[in-house]
Design a protein around this motif. Structure first.
Motif, mmCIF file in Angstrom:
data_model
loop_
_atom_site.group_PDB
_atom_site.id
_atom_site.type_symbol
_atom_site.label_atom_id
_atom_site.label_comp_id
_atom_site.label_asym_id
_atom_site.label_seq_id
_atom_site.Cartn_x
_atom_site.Cartn_y
_atom_site.Cartn_z
ATOM 1 N N TYR A 88 7.681 -3.344 12.143
ATOM 2 C CA TYR A 88 7.804 -2.064 11.445
ATOM 3 C C TYR A 88 7.291 -0.902 12.286
ATOM 4 O O TYR A 88 6.144 -0.895 12.741
ATOM 5 C CB TYR A 88 7.034 -2.115 10.116
ATOM 6 C CG TYR A 88 7.088 -0.817 9.345
ATOM 7 C CD1 TYR A 88 8.238 -0.439 8.665
ATOM 8 C CD2 TYR A 88 5.996 0.046 9.336
ATOM 9 C CE1 TYR A 88 8.309 0.752 7.980
ATOM 10 C CE2 TYR A 88 6.051 1.250 8.647
ATOM 11 C CZ TYR A 88 7.209 1.593 7.975
ATOM 12 O OH TYR A 88 7.276 2.780 7.298
ATOM 13 N N ASN A 89 8.143 0.071 12.527
ATOM 14 C CA ASN A 89 7.785 1.348 13.152
ATOM 15 C C ASN A 89 7.246 1.205 14.573
ATOM 16 O O ASN A 89 6.624 2.124 15.101
ATOM 17 C CB ASN A 89 6.750 2.079 12.292
ATOM 18 C CG ASN A 89 7.190 3.490 11.939
ATOM 19 O OD1 ASN A 89 8.316 3.886 12.230
ATOM 20 N ND2 ASN A 89 6.318 4.248 11.328
ATOM 21 N N GLY A 90 7.436 0.048 15.206
ATOM 22 C CA GLY A 90 6.920 -0.140 16.550
ATOM 23 C C GLY A 90 5.414 -0.168 16.628
ATOM 24 O O GLY A 90 4.833 0.080 17.696
ATOM 25 N N LEU A 91 4.757 -0.484 15.520
ATOM 26 C CA LEU A 91 3.294 -0.462 15.499
ATOM 27 C C LEU A 91 2.712 -1.663 16.228
ATOM 28 O O LEU A 91 3.320 -2.727 16.309
ATOM 29 C CB LEU A 91 2.779 -0.465 14.049
ATOM 30 C CG LEU A 91 3.041 0.788 13.212
ATOM 31 C CD1 LEU A 91 2.577 0.575 11.777
ATOM 32 C CD2 LEU A 91 2.319 1.981 13.827
ATOM 33 N N CYS A 92 1.512 -1.481 16.759
ATOM 34 C CA CYS A 92 0.707 -2.580 17.284
ATOM 35 C C CYS A 92 -0.613 -2.508 16.527
ATOM 36 O O CYS A 92 -1.447 -1.639 16.798
ATOM 37 C CB CYS A 92 0.490 -2.445 18.788
ATOM 38 S SG CYS A 92 -0.468 -3.799 19.492
ATOM 39 N N ARG A 93 -0.799 -3.432 15.576
ATOM 40 C CA ARG A 93 -1.937 -3.336 14.668
ATOM 41 C C ARG A 93 -2.505 -4.732 14.420
ATOM 42 O O ARG A 93 -1.763 -5.702 14.328
ATOM 43 C CB ARG A 93 -1.486 -2.717 13.350
ATOM 44 C CG ARG A 93 -2.594 -2.381 12.369
ATOM 45 C CD ARG A 93 -1.989 -1.910 11.047
ATOM 46 N NE ARG A 93 -1.264 -3.008 10.390
ATOM 47 C CZ ARG A 93 -0.411 -2.836 9.387
ATOM 48 N NH1 ARG A 93 -0.143 -1.619 8.937
ATOM 49 N NH2 ARG A 93 0.208 -3.889 8.839
ATOM 50 N N TYR A 94 -3.842 -4.781 14.293
ATOM 51 C CA TYR A 94 -4.528 -6.053 14.092
ATOM 52 C C TYR A 94 -5.443 -5.965 12.871
ATOM 53 O O TYR A 94 -5.955 -4.896 12.555
ATOM 54 C CB TYR A 94 -5.372 -6.407 15.319
ATOM 55 C CG TYR A 94 -4.580 -6.533 16.590
ATOM 56 C CD1 TYR A 94 -4.246 -5.403 17.339
ATOM 57 C CD2 TYR A 94 -4.158 -7.769 17.053
ATOM 58 C CE1 TYR A 94 -3.509 -5.517 18.505
ATOM 59 C CE2 TYR A 94 -3.440 -7.888 18.230
ATOM 60 C CZ TYR A 94 -3.113 -6.758 18.946
ATOM 61 O OH TYR A 94 -2.383 -6.867 20.101
ATOM 62 N N ASN A 95 -5.668 -7.098 12.222
ATOM 63 C CA ASN A 95 -6.636 -7.109 11.127
ATOM 64 C C ASN A 95 -8.047 -7.312 11.679
ATOM 65 O O ASN A 95 -8.250 -7.389 12.895
ATOM 66 C CB ASN A 95 -6.264 -8.174 10.078
ATOM 67 C CG ASN A 95 -6.350 -9.597 10.618
ATOM 68 O OD1 ASN A 95 -6.973 -9.864 11.648
ATOM 69 N ND2 ASN A 95 -5.708 -10.526 9.918
ATOM 70 N N ASP A 138 -9.858 -9.768 11.858
ATOM 71 C CA ASP A 138 -10.027 -11.019 12.598
ATOM 72 C C ASP A 138 -9.284 -11.008 13.925
ATOM 73 O O ASP A 138 -9.236 -12.016 14.629
ATOM 74 C CB ASP A 138 -9.541 -12.196 11.744
ATOM 75 C CG ASP A 138 -10.356 -12.362 10.476
ATOM 76 O OD1 ASP A 138 -11.596 -12.212 10.555
ATOM 77 O OD2 ASP A 138 -9.766 -12.622 9.412
ATOM 78 N N GLY A 139 -8.678 -9.875 14.254
ATOM 79 C CA GLY A 139 -7.966 -9.757 15.517
ATOM 80 C C GLY A 139 -6.571 -10.349 15.514
ATOM 81 O O GLY A 139 -5.982 -10.563 16.578
ATOM 82 N N ARG A 140 -6.003 -10.570 14.328
ATOM 83 C CA ARG A 140 -4.662 -11.132 14.232
ATOM 84 C C ARG A 140 -3.630 -10.010 14.059
ATOM 85 O O ARG A 140 -3.809 -9.115 13.243
ATOM 86 C CB ARG A 140 -4.565 -12.109 13.050
ATOM 87 C CG ARG A 140 -5.375 -13.382 13.261
ATOM 88 C CD ARG A 140 -5.358 -14.260 12.018
ATOM 89 N NE ARG A 140 -4.024 -14.727 11.670
ATOM 90 C CZ ARG A 140 -3.423 -15.797 12.197
ATOM 91 N NH1 ARG A 140 -4.058 -16.505 13.127
ATOM 92 N NH2 ARG A 140 -2.215 -16.160 11.813
ATOM 93 N N PHE A 141 -2.579 -10.088 14.830
ATOM 94 C CA PHE A 141 -1.485 -9.124 14.742
ATOM 95 C C PHE A 141 -0.864 -9.216 13.345
ATOM 96 O O PHE A 141 -0.496 -10.312 12.897
ATOM 97 C CB PHE A 141 -0.448 -9.450 15.813
ATOM 98 C CG PHE A 141 0.657 -8.436 15.949
ATOM 99 C CD1 PHE A 141 0.523 -7.354 16.812
ATOM 100 C CD2 PHE A 141 1.843 -8.577 15.240
ATOM 101 C CE1 PHE A 141 1.550 -6.432 16.958
ATOM 102 C CE2 PHE A 141 2.875 -7.655 15.370
ATOM 103 C CZ PHE A 141 2.719 -6.581 16.237
ATOM 104 N N ASN A 142 -0.748 -8.086 12.641
ATOM 105 C CA ASN A 142 -0.321 -8.146 11.243
ATOM 106 C C ASN A 142 0.756 -7.136 10.861
ATOM 107 O O ASN A 142 0.898 -6.775 9.698
ATOM 108 C CB ASN A 142 -1.533 -7.990 10.315
ATOM 109 C CG ASN A 142 -2.181 -6.613 10.411
ATOM 110 O OD1 ASN A 142 -1.788 -5.773 11.232
ATOM 111 N ND2 ASN A 142 -3.174 -6.366 9.571
ATOM 112 N N VAL A 143 1.538 -6.673 11.829
ATOM 113 C CA VAL A 143 2.607 -5.710 11.525
ATOM 114 C C VAL A 143 3.752 -6.427 10.808
ATOM 115 O O VAL A 143 4.207 -7.482 11.259
ATOM 116 C CB VAL A 143 3.119 -5.056 12.820
ATOM 117 C CG1 VAL A 143 4.303 -4.123 12.536
ATOM 118 C CG2 VAL A 143 1.994 -4.297 13.507
ATOM 119 N N PRO A 144 4.258 -5.877 9.697
ATOM 120 C CA PRO A 144 5.354 -6.518 8.968
ATOM 121 C C PRO A 144 6.700 -6.354 9.663
ATOM 122 O O PRO A 144 6.861 -5.547 10.579
ATOM 123 C CB PRO A 144 5.342 -5.804 7.610
ATOM 124 C CG PRO A 144 4.763 -4.460 7.909
ATOM 125 C CD PRO A 144 3.742 -4.677 8.988
#
Length: 277
Positions: free
Chosen positions: A116-123, A125-131
């Motif tokens: 989604y939207n070219g995001l690079c996002r982590y929670n 815990d450091g896990r990639f979580n972009v839908p």
């Protein structure tokens, strides 16, 4: 040349402003490489590209080292049957669990272009979580990746703290900093592109280091939002303020121009002749 990754805060749209303000030098150091748009569109003999996002720097290092082999592996995932939510989330889970750096780098490009939207996002815990992004036909950046591979042969790629990298600068170097921006509001903080975040204390630490480097003959250019905090924090720099379109907001009607600045911490005039020579 456009960056091959979609990236929040991509500097491609303001390259002309950055190019006008960047001093001359033998080596450009970027402690916050991000999409590497400035690297791709400047002509320094040497570069240092650094970012605290280890996944991002793994992609750059893999592309530098493996070139077309890596590009072909990435391209193999850009098929219509892979552009569905079930496959996307399976690849996202694999990305978060694999210890294979090459495979992780391949998956990063897929997730970047299909998320989604070219995001690079982590929670937390450091896990990639972009839908999943639900794009009809995600673009594969073949030519852009080839261009990065060619130019990366002249770059030293690192994944360190920004201060560590900046303290290695010497006269003749130029530093361009594109840190995670100071939020314009309490709900507009997008610093979770890597797990550690980047707060106001780090912003002040960066500005102090920029002042110190300039006093030692190393110019530093910083981009950020233009607000009261940055006006005070960059008070000793030459500030150029302007507005740019905002592309992060989920609501298209709210994507209004945002105030930004470029702050140049320049070398004192009495030192400039010696540095350039």
């Amino acid at each position: 040349m456009k960056p091959f990754l979609k990236w929040a805060g991509n500097k491609y749209r303001i390259l002309h402003r950055i190019q006008q303000l960047l001093p001359r030098g033998q080596r450009l150091i970027e402690p916050f490489a991000g999409s590497a748009a400035v690297f791709l569109n400047t002509t320094f003999p040497q570069y240092v590209l650094n970012d605290a996002n280890a996944d991002l720097m793994n992609v750059y290092q893999t592309l530098k080292q493996y070139g077309r082999v890596y590009i072909q592996a990435c391209q193999s995932l850009f098929k219509p049957e892979h552009n569905v939510a079930e496959v996307y989330y399976a690849y996202r889970e694999e990305f978060n669990s694999t210890s294979d750096s090459f495979r992780k780098a391949v998956l990063f490009v897929y997730l970047n272009r299909h998320g989604y939207n070219g995001l690079c996002r982590y929670n937390k815990d450091g896990r990639f979580n972009v839908p999943f992004g639900r794009y009809r036909n995600p673009y594969f950046p073949l030519e852009e990746m080839l261009a990065f591979h060619r130019k990366a042969q002249f770059a030293d790629l690192r994944c360190e703290d920004f201060e560590t990298v900046m303290l290695q600068a010497r006269p003749g170097d130029v530093v361009y900093c594109d840190p995670p921006y100071v939020p314009l509001s309490n709900t507009a903080n997008f610093t979770s592109y890597h797990a550690s975040g980047f707060g106001l204390e780090q912003q002040q630490r960066l500005a102090q280091l920029a002042r110190t480097l300039a006093e030692h003959g190393i110019p530093v250019l910083i981009s950020n939002h233009y607000n009261e905090f940055t006006r005070v924090t960059y008070a000793s720099a030459a500030i150029t303020a302007f507005h740019v379109p905002r592309f992060i907001s989920c609501n298209g009607a709210k994507r209004q121009p945002a105030p930004e600045l470029l702050a140049l911490f320049d070398v004192p005039a009495y030192m400039q002749t010696a540095v350039l020579s």
